[in-house]
Scaffold this active site. Structure first.
Site, PDB file in Angstrom:
ATOM      1  N   GLY A 116      -4.864   9.839   1.565  1.00 38.13           N
ATOM      2  CA  GLY A 116      -5.580   9.352   2.739  1.00 38.13           C
ATOM      3  C   GLY A 116      -6.478   8.172   2.421  1.00 38.13           C
ATOM      4  O   GLY A 116      -6.803   7.386   3.295  1.00 38.13           O
ATOM      5  N   HIS A 155      -2.052  16.759   3.411  1.00 35.18           N
ATOM      6  CA  HIS A 155      -3.290  17.361   3.912  1.00 35.18           C
ATOM      7  C   HIS A 155      -3.029  18.813   4.328  1.00 35.18           C
ATOM      8  O   HIS A 155      -1.937  19.150   4.789  1.00 35.18           O
ATOM      9  CB  HIS A 155      -3.770  16.632   5.172  1.00 35.18           C
ATOM     10  CG  HIS A 155      -4.410  15.303   4.920  1.00 35.18           C
ATOM     11  ND1 HIS A 155      -4.539  14.740   3.677  1.00 35.18           N
ATOM     12  CD2 HIS A 155      -4.964  14.406   5.796  1.00 35.18           C
ATOM     13  CE1 HIS A 155      -5.161  13.563   3.789  1.00 35.18           C
ATOM     14  NE2 HIS A 155      -5.416  13.343   5.050  1.00 35.18           N
ATOM     15  N   SER A 211      -0.849 -10.446  -3.698  1.00 36.37           N
ATOM     16  CA  SER A 211       0.507  -9.929  -3.897  1.00 36.37           C
ATOM     17  C   SER A 211       1.586 -10.930  -3.500  1.00 36.37           C
ATOM     18  O   SER A 211       2.780 -10.680  -3.733  1.00 36.37           O
ATOM     19  CB  SER A 211       0.706  -8.646  -3.080  1.00 36.37           C
ATOM     20  OG  SER A 211      -0.190  -7.656  -3.520  1.00 36.37           O
ATOM     21  N   LYS A 223     -13.637  10.902  14.247  1.00 37.30           N
ATOM     22  CA  LYS A 223     -12.295  10.481  14.692  1.00 37.30           C
ATOM     23  C   LYS A 223     -11.496  11.663  15.212  1.00 37.30           C
ATOM     24  O   LYS A 223     -10.838  11.577  16.251  1.00 37.30           O
ATOM     25  CB  LYS A 223     -11.531   9.824  13.527  1.00 37.30           C
ATOM     26  CG  LYS A 223     -12.015   8.439  13.144  1.00 37.30           C
ATOM     27  CD  LYS A 223     -11.288   7.961  11.877  1.00 37.30           C
ATOM     28  CE  LYS A 223     -11.945   6.713  11.310  1.00 37.30           C
ATOM     29  NZ  LYS A 223     -11.374   6.348   9.991  1.00 37.30           N
ATOM     30  N   GLY A 271       0.815  -1.222   0.000  1.00 38.60           N
ATOM     31  CA  GLY A 271       0.000   0.000   0.000  1.00 38.60           C
ATOM     32  C   GLY A 271       0.838   1.257   0.000  1.00 38.60           C
ATOM     33  O   GLY A 271       2.079   1.211   0.059  1.00 38.60           O
ATOM     34  N   VAL A 289       1.043   3.540   2.348  1.00 38.96           N
ATOM     35  CA  VAL A 289       1.744   3.709   3.621  1.00 38.96           C
ATOM     36  C   VAL A 289       2.830   2.632   3.765  1.00 38.96           C
ATOM     37  O   VAL A 289       3.917   2.906   4.277  1.00 38.96           O
ATOM     38  CB  VAL A 289       0.755   3.680   4.807  1.00 38.96           C
ATOM     39  CG1 VAL A 289       1.492   3.729   6.134  1.00 38.96           C
ATOM     40  CG2 VAL A 289      -0.230   4.850   4.707  1.00 38.96           C
ATOM     41  N   CYS A 292      -4.851  10.664  10.413  1.00 36.49           N
ATOM     42  CA  CYS A 292      -3.930  11.644   9.825  1.00 36.49           C
ATOM     43  C   CYS A 292      -4.410  13.090  10.001  1.00 36.49           C
ATOM     44  O   CYS A 292      -3.585  13.997  10.209  1.00 36.49           O
ATOM     45  CB  CYS A 292      -3.704  11.330   8.352  1.00 36.49           C
ATOM     46  SG  CYS A 292      -5.216  11.010   7.429  1.00 36.49           S
ATOM     47  N   ARG A 352     -12.381  16.247   0.927  1.00 34.37           N
ATOM     48  CA  ARG A 352     -11.329  15.658   0.078  1.00 34.37           C
ATOM     49  C   ARG A 352     -11.117  16.576  -1.119  1.00 34.37           C
ATOM     50  O   ARG A 352     -12.067  16.899  -1.840  1.00 34.37           O
ATOM     51  CB  ARG A 352     -11.790  14.280  -0.387  1.00 34.37           C
ATOM     52  CG  ARG A 352     -10.753  13.481  -1.120  1.00 34.37           C
ATOM     53  CD  ARG A 352      -9.763  12.805  -0.214  1.00 34.37           C
ATOM     54  NE  ARG A 352     -10.260  11.589   0.399  1.00 34.37           N
ATOM     55  CZ  ARG A 352      -9.611  10.936   1.371  1.00 34.37           C
ATOM     56  NH1 ARG A 352      -8.452  11.386   1.838  1.00 34.37           N
ATOM     57  NH2 ARG A 352     -10.120   9.837   1.876  1.00 34.37           N
ATOM     58  N   GLN A 406       0.536  13.442   4.546  1.00 35.20           N
ATOM     59  CA  GLN A 406      -0.394  12.466   5.130  1.00 35.20           C
ATOM     60  C   GLN A 406       0.247  11.087   5.233  1.00 35.20           C
ATOM     61  O   GLN A 406      -0.020  10.349   6.178  1.00 35.20           O
ATOM     62  CB  GLN A 406      -1.667  12.429   4.259  1.00 35.20           C
ATOM     63  CG  GLN A 406      -2.769  11.548   4.758  1.00 35.20           C
ATOM     64  CD  GLN A 406      -2.591  10.122   4.299  1.00 35.20           C
ATOM     65  OE1 GLN A 406      -2.076   9.866   3.213  1.00 35.20           O
ATOM     66  NE2 GLN A 406      -3.003   9.182   5.136  1.00 35.20           N
TER      67      GLN A 406
END
Lengths: 341, 341
Positions: B161, B244, B42, B215, B14, B16, B130, B237, B319
């Protein structure tokens, strides 16, 4: 047909200039004759208007003879330079620039709010800043029902607010980015592709507020005729082409619920509620583009104010239409000159 | 070298995941062995790590034998499913998802704020959302000096994000737009090219707040250990790739000036002030991308609060780094396990 006005457009080649024409067409605004005015650079080119080719003339002090309504959208400098000549020639100037907005002798008009001020003009009527219009069309009916004491708003402003050249820069710099080619910014100081930046107007070195933010504050007070309304504002340019968005939180003098706001806005002129929580569907630039209404959604309690006096919402409006050309044509439609000409 | 930890990355393919590896490299984080974990899809592919090809293995409950530190960034469902096995195997889980953040037994850590909580973990340490991290790194040192009572913030959140697929959708839909080709959204419900939309998480039908906003509110209270801090938040967004931004207005218990804030932030860890009024140069995603610090600028009095208790500012942070991978690696650097393994 002789009572139809002669209309001049100063800045006919700009992004708003094109929308003046499209909006007059769409609304069936009667025009005896159109004078298309622009800088010397564009003189001799033609534009299409109701099946005719109209030759663009250079804007000069002599351009306004016989003109009833002069629509200006060519920047504050051009408005300052040529509006007096238009007024002397007997035209009513509807000015889209910031040149005269804060002049106490010039009505600053959003027809949904203060159409009655149009009659007080001394030759010039000003169209407010686009960020102000976008916020104030939905805030006004709330303010009338339950005075708004404080507003905190953040803008998400489209390229169109900077004119056709900024829209083009967004498109060209994005294309270069995707092609892996370098791009040197031409009209905007910062890279624009997939980037955003604090609004590109001058900053007051003392207060730290930029001109766009100062306009929102001052114009709101003038239009609402309320010098006490407290406004905090952050103006940001985002990589969107032509509709502005704003996240708005406001506090009223008396308690207010989201249902109150929905009831008020459902009957408000120039407002369309787009607020579907189940579908996660709220105002977006792509939906506001080409529309006359200010779209309003995300209407909800401001969770930072336990007193129940504060509401948050998210709005979007076409910067070129309600933020500029449409608001000007709405003013023109209400002019006595329209019938007297 | 035997005290260097064995590290597993769950979600290595991914956006991140890639930044976990780059961040460990850049900071010279010692690793005895890396286990690269992802979905079955994967498995068998390879990634490069310090000159080696590492074969990606399918993430299963058996993946964590001998693992000292397990970095998770594969969504809350995956974290919920596989973290218990990692903990049972003796690993410390540093979880980038929302799965355990509000669990009272799980420390929710931003090292610049509450590093001491790391020692209280029971096998899992959570990385905050984030948008929360981006706001809280600069707000914390102010809060310590002069308690923040109320925050109103609007986000300008990047595609990253939502993960690599959302970044790809932004690029592909924009390319299609520029080429005049139709594009059917694949992972985002709304058109994304030159458009923006309210954050694409579920909305609470009662409050009208989306999960991202909830959150920010809950995590701020947990991290600041202050249940009373009042927060109003709008999450949006925007068509930006990976950093961000947030427009933040906050109110303190005692009067505060922009100079106070500048003095506090100039010494704050993880913060860089970018606030040049003369050059109109403030935090931008393009400058925050690839940087560890949260950039802070537009520091100024909130003009909507005449009492002198409120300040507005504009911040930007990567982010994928401070909002995710960097914050996780900073936690890993502080783990006793790192030395004990």
């Amino acid at each position: 047909m002789s009572h139809e006005p002669v209309v001049a457009i100063a800045g006919v080649t700009g992004a708003v200039g094109a929308e003046f024409i499209a909006t007059m067409d769409r609304r069936g605004f009667p025009v005896r004759k159109l004078k298309a005015l622009a800088s010397a650079r564009s003189a001799g080119k033609t534009i299409d208007f109701r099946g005719e080719k109209i030759v663009i003339e250079e804007l000069t002090e002599k351009s306004f003879e016989g003109v009833d309504i002069a629509l200006f959208s060519a920047g504050a400098g051009t408005s300052r330079k040529f509006s007096p000549a238009a007024v002397r020639a007997g035209a009513v100037v509807i000015d889209n620039s910031s040149a005269f907005r804060m002049d106490p002798n010039v009505p600053l008009v959003i027809p949904e709010i203060n159409a009655a001020r149009i009659r007080e003009h001394n030759g010039i009527i000003a169209v407010p800043n686009c960020s102000a219009i976008t916020a104030l069309v939905p805030l006004w009916p709330i303010h009338k029902a339950n005075r708004i004491k404080r507003v905190i708003l953040s803008t998400y402003q489209a390229a169109s607010g900077g004119g056709a050249a900024v829209m083009q820069e967004l498109v060209e710099s994005t294309r270069a980015y995707l092609d892996g080619r370098p791009f040197s910014p031409k009209v905007i100081q910062h890279p624009y592709a997939f980037n955003l930046f604090s609004h590109n107007t001058a900053i007051d070195p003392e207060t730290g507020y930029n001109d766009e933010e100062t306009k929102v504050i001052k114009e709101t007070r003038k239009i609402f005729e309320d010098d006490k309304i407290a406004i905090g504002v952050t103006c940001v340019r985002v990589p969107v082409l032509r509709a502005h968005c704003e996240a708005i939180t406001f506090e009223c003098e008396n308690p207010i619920t989201e249902d109150d706001v929905r009831a008020i806005l459902s009957k408000a002129p120039g407002v369309r509620i787009v607020d579907d929580r189940a579908k996660n569907y709220f105002p977006m630039p792509i939906d506001a583009s080409g529309q006359d209404d200010v779209l309003v959604g995300r209407i909800r309690k401001d969770l930072s104010d336990a007193s129940g006096h504060s509401i948050s919402m998210f709005v979007s409006a076409d910067q070129l239409l309600k933020g500029a050309a449409l608001n000007a044509i709405q003013i023109a439609e209400l002019l006595p000159q329209r019938a007297m000409a």
